[in-house]
Enzyme design. Sequence first.
Site, PDB file in Angstrom:
ATOM      1  N   GLU A  45      21.950 -14.930  28.160  1.00  0.00           N
ATOM      2  CA  GLU A  45      20.756 -14.177  27.761  1.00  0.00           C
ATOM      3  C   GLU A  45      19.555 -14.943  28.297  1.00  0.00           C
ATOM      4  O   GLU A  45      19.484 -16.162  28.170  1.00  0.00           O
ATOM      5  CB  GLU A  45      20.655 -14.053  26.229  1.00  0.00           C
ATOM      6  CG  GLU A  45      21.779 -13.221  25.639  1.00  0.00           C
ATOM      7  CD  GLU A  45      21.736 -13.100  24.112  1.00  0.00           C
ATOM      8  OE1 GLU A  45      20.643 -13.201  23.538  1.00  0.00           O
ATOM      9  OE2 GLU A  45      22.810 -12.911  23.529  1.00  0.00           O
TER      10      GLU A  45
ATOM     11  N   GLU B 105      27.272 -15.884  19.257  1.00  0.00           N
ATOM     12  CA  GLU B 105      26.632 -16.626  18.158  1.00  0.00           C
ATOM     13  C   GLU B 105      27.462 -16.666  16.877  1.00  0.00           C
ATOM     14  O   GLU B 105      27.037 -16.138  15.849  1.00  0.00           O
ATOM     15  CB  GLU B 105      25.257 -16.018  17.867  1.00  0.00           C
ATOM     16  CG  GLU B 105      24.326 -16.167  19.052  1.00  0.00           C
ATOM     17  CD  GLU B 105      22.871 -15.865  18.735  1.00  0.00           C
ATOM     18  OE1 GLU B 105      22.592 -15.005  17.884  1.00  0.00           O
ATOM     19  OE2 GLU B 105      22.006 -16.502  19.355  1.00  0.00           O
TER      20      GLU B 105
HETATM   21  C1  GAL Z   1      19.965 -13.843  20.697  1.00  0.00           C
HETATM   22  C2  GAL Z   1      21.129 -12.947  20.300  1.00  0.00           C
HETATM   23  C3  GAL Z   1      20.870 -11.511  20.659  1.00  0.00           C
HETATM   24  C4  GAL Z   1      19.504 -11.100  20.180  1.00  0.00           C
HETATM   25  C5  GAL Z   1      18.454 -12.018  20.743  1.00  0.00           C
HETATM   26  C6  GAL Z   1      17.076 -11.722  20.212  1.00  0.00           C
HETATM   27  O1  GAL Z   1      20.038 -15.060  20.066  1.00  0.00           O
HETATM   28  O2  GAL Z   1      22.309 -13.367  20.939  1.00  0.00           O
HETATM   29  O3  GAL Z   1      21.867 -10.722  20.077  1.00  0.00           O
HETATM   30  O4  GAL Z   1      19.478 -11.173  18.799  1.00  0.00           O
HETATM   31  O5  GAL Z   1      18.724 -13.328  20.344  1.00  0.00           O
HETATM   32  O6  GAL Z   1      16.614 -10.504  20.604  1.00  0.00           O
END
Ligand code: GAL
Length: 1000
Positions: free
Chosen positions: A525, A454
């Site tokens: 993720e 990010e």
């Molecule tokens: C994503 C980010 C993670 C964490 C997650 C929320 O956007 O890459 O590091 O912040 O959101 O828990």
Amino acid sequence: MILPHYFEDPSVLHLNTTPHHAYFIPHQRLETTEEREASDYFTSLNGDWDFHYYPSYHDLPEDFLKQSFSQQIPVPSNWQNHGFDQHHYTNINYPFPFDPPFVPNQTPCGLYHRHFEWSPQREQRYLLNFEGVDACIYLYINEQFVGYSQVSHATAEFDITDYVHHGQNSLHAVVLKWCDGSYLEDQDKFRMSGIFRDVYLLSRQANYLQDFFIRYTLNETLDETTISLETTFIHESRALDIQLLSPQNVEIFRQQAVNLEEKIANVQLWQAENPLLYTLILRDNDEVIVQKIGFRKIEVKEGVLLLNGQPIKFKGVNRHDSDPKTGYTISYAQALTDLKLMKQHNINAIRTAHYPNAPWFSELCDKLGFYLINESDVESHGASMLTVRQPEPSILLNHENDLETARIRQETIDNFCYFARDPQFKQAILDRQKANIERDKNRTSVLIWSLGNESGYGENFEAAAAWIKARDPSRLLHYESAIYQHSQHKNDLQHLDFYSEMYGSPQDIERYCQQPQSKPFLLCEYSHAMGNSNGDAEDYWQAFHHSPLACGGFVWEWCDHAPYRENGQFGYGGDFGDSPNDGNFCMDGLVSPDRIPHSNLRELKNVNRPVRARYQDGKIILTNYFDFSNLNTLSIYYQWLENGMPMQSGKLKVNCPAQAEVQLPIILPENNGSHWLLNLSYQQNEETALLPAGHELGFDQLNIYPQNVFKIAPLASIRTQFKIEESAQFIKIDNQEWRYHFDKQKGIFSKIEKAGKAQIEQPLDFQIWRSPTDNDRLIRHTWQNAGYDNAYTRAYQTTINHLSQAVEIRVKSAILSVARGRILNFDLCYTLLANGQLSIQIQADRPAHLPFLPRFGLRCYLPKNLGEVEYFGYGEDESYIDKHHLAKLGIYRTDAIKNHTDYVKPQENGSHWGCYYVKSDALMAWASAPFSFNLSPYTAEMLTEKTHCYDLESSGHTILSLDYKMSGIGSNSCGPNLAEQYRLNESSFEITFYLRFSQT
Ligand code: GAL
Ligand code: MG
């Protein structure tokens, strides 16, 4: 200001450190090479160091090198865990003003000091290593300035040969909490500081081997490879004595070479299910260096990810270095605990979110068999917060059109890309890639490099990607933020090997994979594990398995982050007086801060079981979901259940290659009309590095004759002799034993007594509210807005009939909330039998425009000391309509305390889906269709109100909830909306509940 100004100068990153290079430890003797502490050339400087904390670096006295100390701190550690400074949790927001490259004047500072004895030898070099310091370090030996370094998760190695002397030496380190590098370290975590990884001295020979890079290329058939070795000496290069041993420790070659180039035949490949490692031994005068190396090929062909020519899927997790006590300081033993838990739960891949872990971590993954995405220490999403958004106007006054939304979005993206494009930070971004790649380039487990997390996209990342591909063309490159495009830049994606997203839905996977693509789809993720979560794991895996172009994903995230508070309990954002903070967004792990698996992890485990069974055309078919292993490595235990009762069981073996199918040789029971279940448990035959023989890798449960429904035998009806008294407000119904009070205003029973003893402690009312889970954090506002948290029951019309064998009360009623319309409309029929059985037939309809309901059902207040209940349903874990793969249908026992899952932020928990009955001495309950039930010491309102589990106080009752339906769990805390099919959204429904009180 007495420190040189490097910490606000992005052109000064490291001063007098050695270049980034491969991590390895030289030994004098081959026998010690298993453990670095055993090396004669390795001197640990860990221990208690003198320490002084200054709230601002401006407070550092001019003569700080002469300073005496009254306090100590362990090295490695984070100073926030030792009473200095304060804990602070922030996700996107920077904890300081956005003013690059400057950091606040109030930047805290730690002064570290220790002595060490040394006897320098001529012709030796002494390298002082810091494996991790947050955020930057100024190093002084014997009161002389040696050098400076930043990049928290990178090794800083200083050559201190010219500064040490015989006898006692002094070491000072000044560590600042923030520096210009902190703009690139905006990771979503508690922000901790200090020397948090090991510190040690290495003794090397005068012209020492500084770096080496093992490269190899496998032939088409993957059974032959040519290995080469690129070496870098501190002065002129020279020949090394190079030996290679097979995984079985048989010598393959030994030779003296400056430039090795050697063919190896009959290669034994490495993969996570069988991590076979060769041993490369480098001898250089008095130094022995051992490097384990596995041969494997990672590539993309026609958009499909292949390892050793075989398509594979990442059953991955994102892992932070995090511990409630030790913070970022993670020992070998702590890391092993994580890896063991991961293996136990079928996880085969780790994204090192969002920075490299300690240098020995990837070495452990080589050995134990994990695939790694090694991510560089870069994250700068705080820049996106520069976009000042208007506070939301009221809907009726909102004249905002889509163009305006699009403009704000683009402005946010442009800000997001700030560091990705700023030439001032180009070198820093590249340096962070080098720190990652150079250190771990000889690691077999590292299949993929990641540019960071990010941080937008632009020239700086394009240059970094080009450098990585030139330096290491053997691995794949990942970066999710490349999907964002600055308005003044056209993204060049040529060096990126994945189409990577986060938090897309299962449908997004299918959509991408329907078209021909040159890059695999990777969810770096997904299925945000916050609180009671991961209800969508199965649907994601259906999509992954269904789409050859999808290579799996990495659940966010492995562990909850929460330091201990003064009261000894876990604390999250805001519990430490920290601001700005992001509350409990740090509690989003598959395991608790102290590594107790959540039900989330168990759900994921069984979704990722390596075998799946299905019942088809009278046969039981197994599919092998291992990427490489045969099912003959497992024993398959089976057990038949007839109407929930255990029947025949046994053990079977099958032979089935990876990614193939086989029929299970088992004889089915005859269809005698019973409810028949087949439980299959998959257990590993042999002990492996992390798992014992007999470890259960997963299970299946098949309903063999789904048309056979389980039924509770009805009570024989007897004549009733109830006396009925009706007033304007109440109906009283009693016989010698039983006494019922019916509330005509609400249309519910307010009292049920047997022989003067209360059977319910509060009126038997309906319930639509649940304590919002973290995944309900968005929908909860809609629910509250619809009045669901504040609803009550009222009746319009009540009629009573005394039949020969029952008393029947018919009610027209509704659920309402102040300032809102009707939420539910009911046609109810209560039927009372003489022997204490009550049935409640419910016919409900609801206005189509209202948001879906959290749940609908009955709530019974039973005595606090109710004790155990038995249920036939999905247990023994909590289970939901979308989160039940961790559970099996069966007969279990529980009580209110055992059944409660203590999420640190209280929320809906402990429900059991698909139940046929629940019974105790006090009550037996069942329904016309499988239902969800819950037993809890707390009401939904109590769980809603409290922000920390340790503030909960028992309701004084046992709360039994019987739900027609409980909406699903999903992962909407940071992910798609709850899927339609898991919502209680039907416009009308029917169910009959049966309650039989006082079973004794
Ligand atoms: C994503 C980010 C993670 C964490 C997650 C929320 O956007 O890459 O590091 O912040 O959101 O828990
Ligand atoms: Mg700097």
